[in-house]
Design a protein around this motif. Structure first.
Motif, mmCIF file in Angstrom:
data_model
loop_
_atom_site.group_PDB
_atom_site.id
_atom_site.type_symbol
_atom_site.label_atom_id
_atom_site.label_comp_id
_atom_site.label_asym_id
_atom_site.label_seq_id
_atom_site.Cartn_x
_atom_site.Cartn_y
_atom_site.Cartn_z
ATOM 1 N N GLU A 75 38.230 43.525 46.420
ATOM 2 C CA GLU A 75 38.282 42.037 46.412
ATOM 3 C C GLU A 75 39.469 41.500 45.760
ATOM 4 N N LEU A 76 39.907 40.335 46.097
ATOM 5 C CA LEU A 76 40.952 39.796 45.502
ATOM 6 C C LEU A 76 40.675 39.318 43.976
ATOM 7 N N PRO A 77 41.361 39.732 43.091
ATOM 8 C CA PRO A 77 40.733 39.341 41.718
ATOM 9 C C PRO A 77 40.935 38.093 41.436
ATOM 10 N N SER A 78 40.036 37.590 40.522
ATOM 11 C CA SER A 78 40.242 35.925 40.183
ATOM 12 C C SER A 78 41.011 35.694 39.096
ATOM 13 N N ILE A 79 41.534 36.704 38.152
ATOM 14 C CA ILE A 79 42.453 36.608 36.995
ATOM 15 C C ILE A 79 43.689 35.774 37.610
ATOM 16 N N SER A 80 43.971 34.651 36.788
ATOM 17 C CA SER A 80 45.237 33.826 37.036
ATOM 18 C C SER A 80 45.853 33.554 36.186
ATOM 19 N N PRO A 81 47.272 33.354 35.875
ATOM 20 C CA PRO A 81 47.935 34.375 36.821
ATOM 21 C C PRO A 81 47.836 35.981 36.638
ATOM 22 N N GLN A 82 47.959 36.423 37.583
ATOM 23 C CA GLN A 82 47.802 37.873 37.756
ATOM 24 C C GLN A 82 48.442 38.619 36.353
ATOM 25 N N PRO A 83 47.634 39.567 35.968
ATOM 26 C CA PRO A 83 48.079 40.118 34.528
ATOM 27 C C PRO A 83 49.496 41.204 34.558
ATOM 28 N N ARG A 84 50.106 41.097 33.672
ATOM 29 C CA ARG A 84 51.450 41.960 33.578
ATOM 30 C C ARG A 84 50.886 43.439 33.383
ATOM 31 N N THR A 85 51.649 44.419 33.918
ATOM 32 C CA THR A 85 51.068 45.873 33.926
ATOM 33 C C THR A 85 51.954 46.901 32.729
ATOM 34 N N ALA A 86 52.636 46.270 32.204
ATOM 35 C CA ALA A 86 53.595 47.008 31.157
ATOM 36 C C ALA A 86 52.817 47.820 29.975
#
Length: 211
Positions: A75-86
């Protein structure tokens, strides 16, 4: 053990779908899966928002049809803006040292795309690392102290400069490079050649697959 190398970003849905294809293709073979970091939008580049038109459009056009074909819930995640992945990739370095990079990467992708969890939150990441057998306190301290920060920067440099990675997933199978989620038949043929190869490695031909 020889290994397939998967360059990924944990906010890319095609990386979760590619994992399914690669895992199926390598089942029963003496081939491991090694995961490497590639941030699509490293700081300070803005990350995407699911409420903007781009993400719903590409999910409807490409992500959901492929996920249905592969039988992967997503599913398209709802977190906005998308998290950084560092920070997630800092713990990937820790997982690599323990031979848990495949299990950890899959767990992070599942958490984001199947559980709608914020994989930019250090507390969430520590829990996900613990899920695959990494000591939670050691993971917490590693993030707090930046133990793997320099190693992550070097991993990004390697991906961009040494390997020329520009998109994810990018899958390296011996002397062949697949960009995107490869069709099973093409991947299995590459794995057959990989297992049978006895000579020195040649230069990498680039195979572009879809999105």
């Amino acid at each position: 053990m020889t290994s397939v190398v998967v360059y990924s970003d944990y906010v890319c849905p095609f990386c979760l779908l590619a994992e399914k294809v690669v895992s199926r293709a390598t089942a029963g073979r003496n081939i491991g899966l090694n995961w490497r970091a590639f941030e699509l939008r490293p700081a300070p580049v803005p990350t995407l928002k699911p409420e903007d038109p781009y993400l719903p459009s590409i999910w409807a056009r490409s992500v959901y049809p492929l996920a249905k074909q592969l039988g992967v819930p997503i599913e398209l995640p709802s977190i906005s803006p998308q998290p950084r992945t560092a920070k997630a990739f800092e713990l990937l370095a820790m997982a690599q040292d323990q031979g848990r990079d495949h299990a950890y990467s899959l767990r992070v992708l599942q958490a984001f795309f199947q559980e709608d969890r914020n994989i930019g939150d250090p507390q969430v990441l520590v829990g996900l690392a613990a899920d695959v057998g990494i000591d939670a306190e050691a993971a917490r301290l590693a993030l707090k102290d930046g133990t793997y920060r320099a190693r992550h920067r070097e991993a990004l440099r390697h991906a961009k400069e040494d390997m020329g990675i520009r998109s994810v997933p990018t899958i390296v199978v011996g002397d062949q490079i697949f960009r995107g989620t490869p069709p099973m038949a093409q991947l299995e043929a590459a794995l057959d050649q990989f297992e049978a190869a006895a000579g020195p490695k040649q230069s990498h031909p680039l195979i572009s697959i879809g999105e």
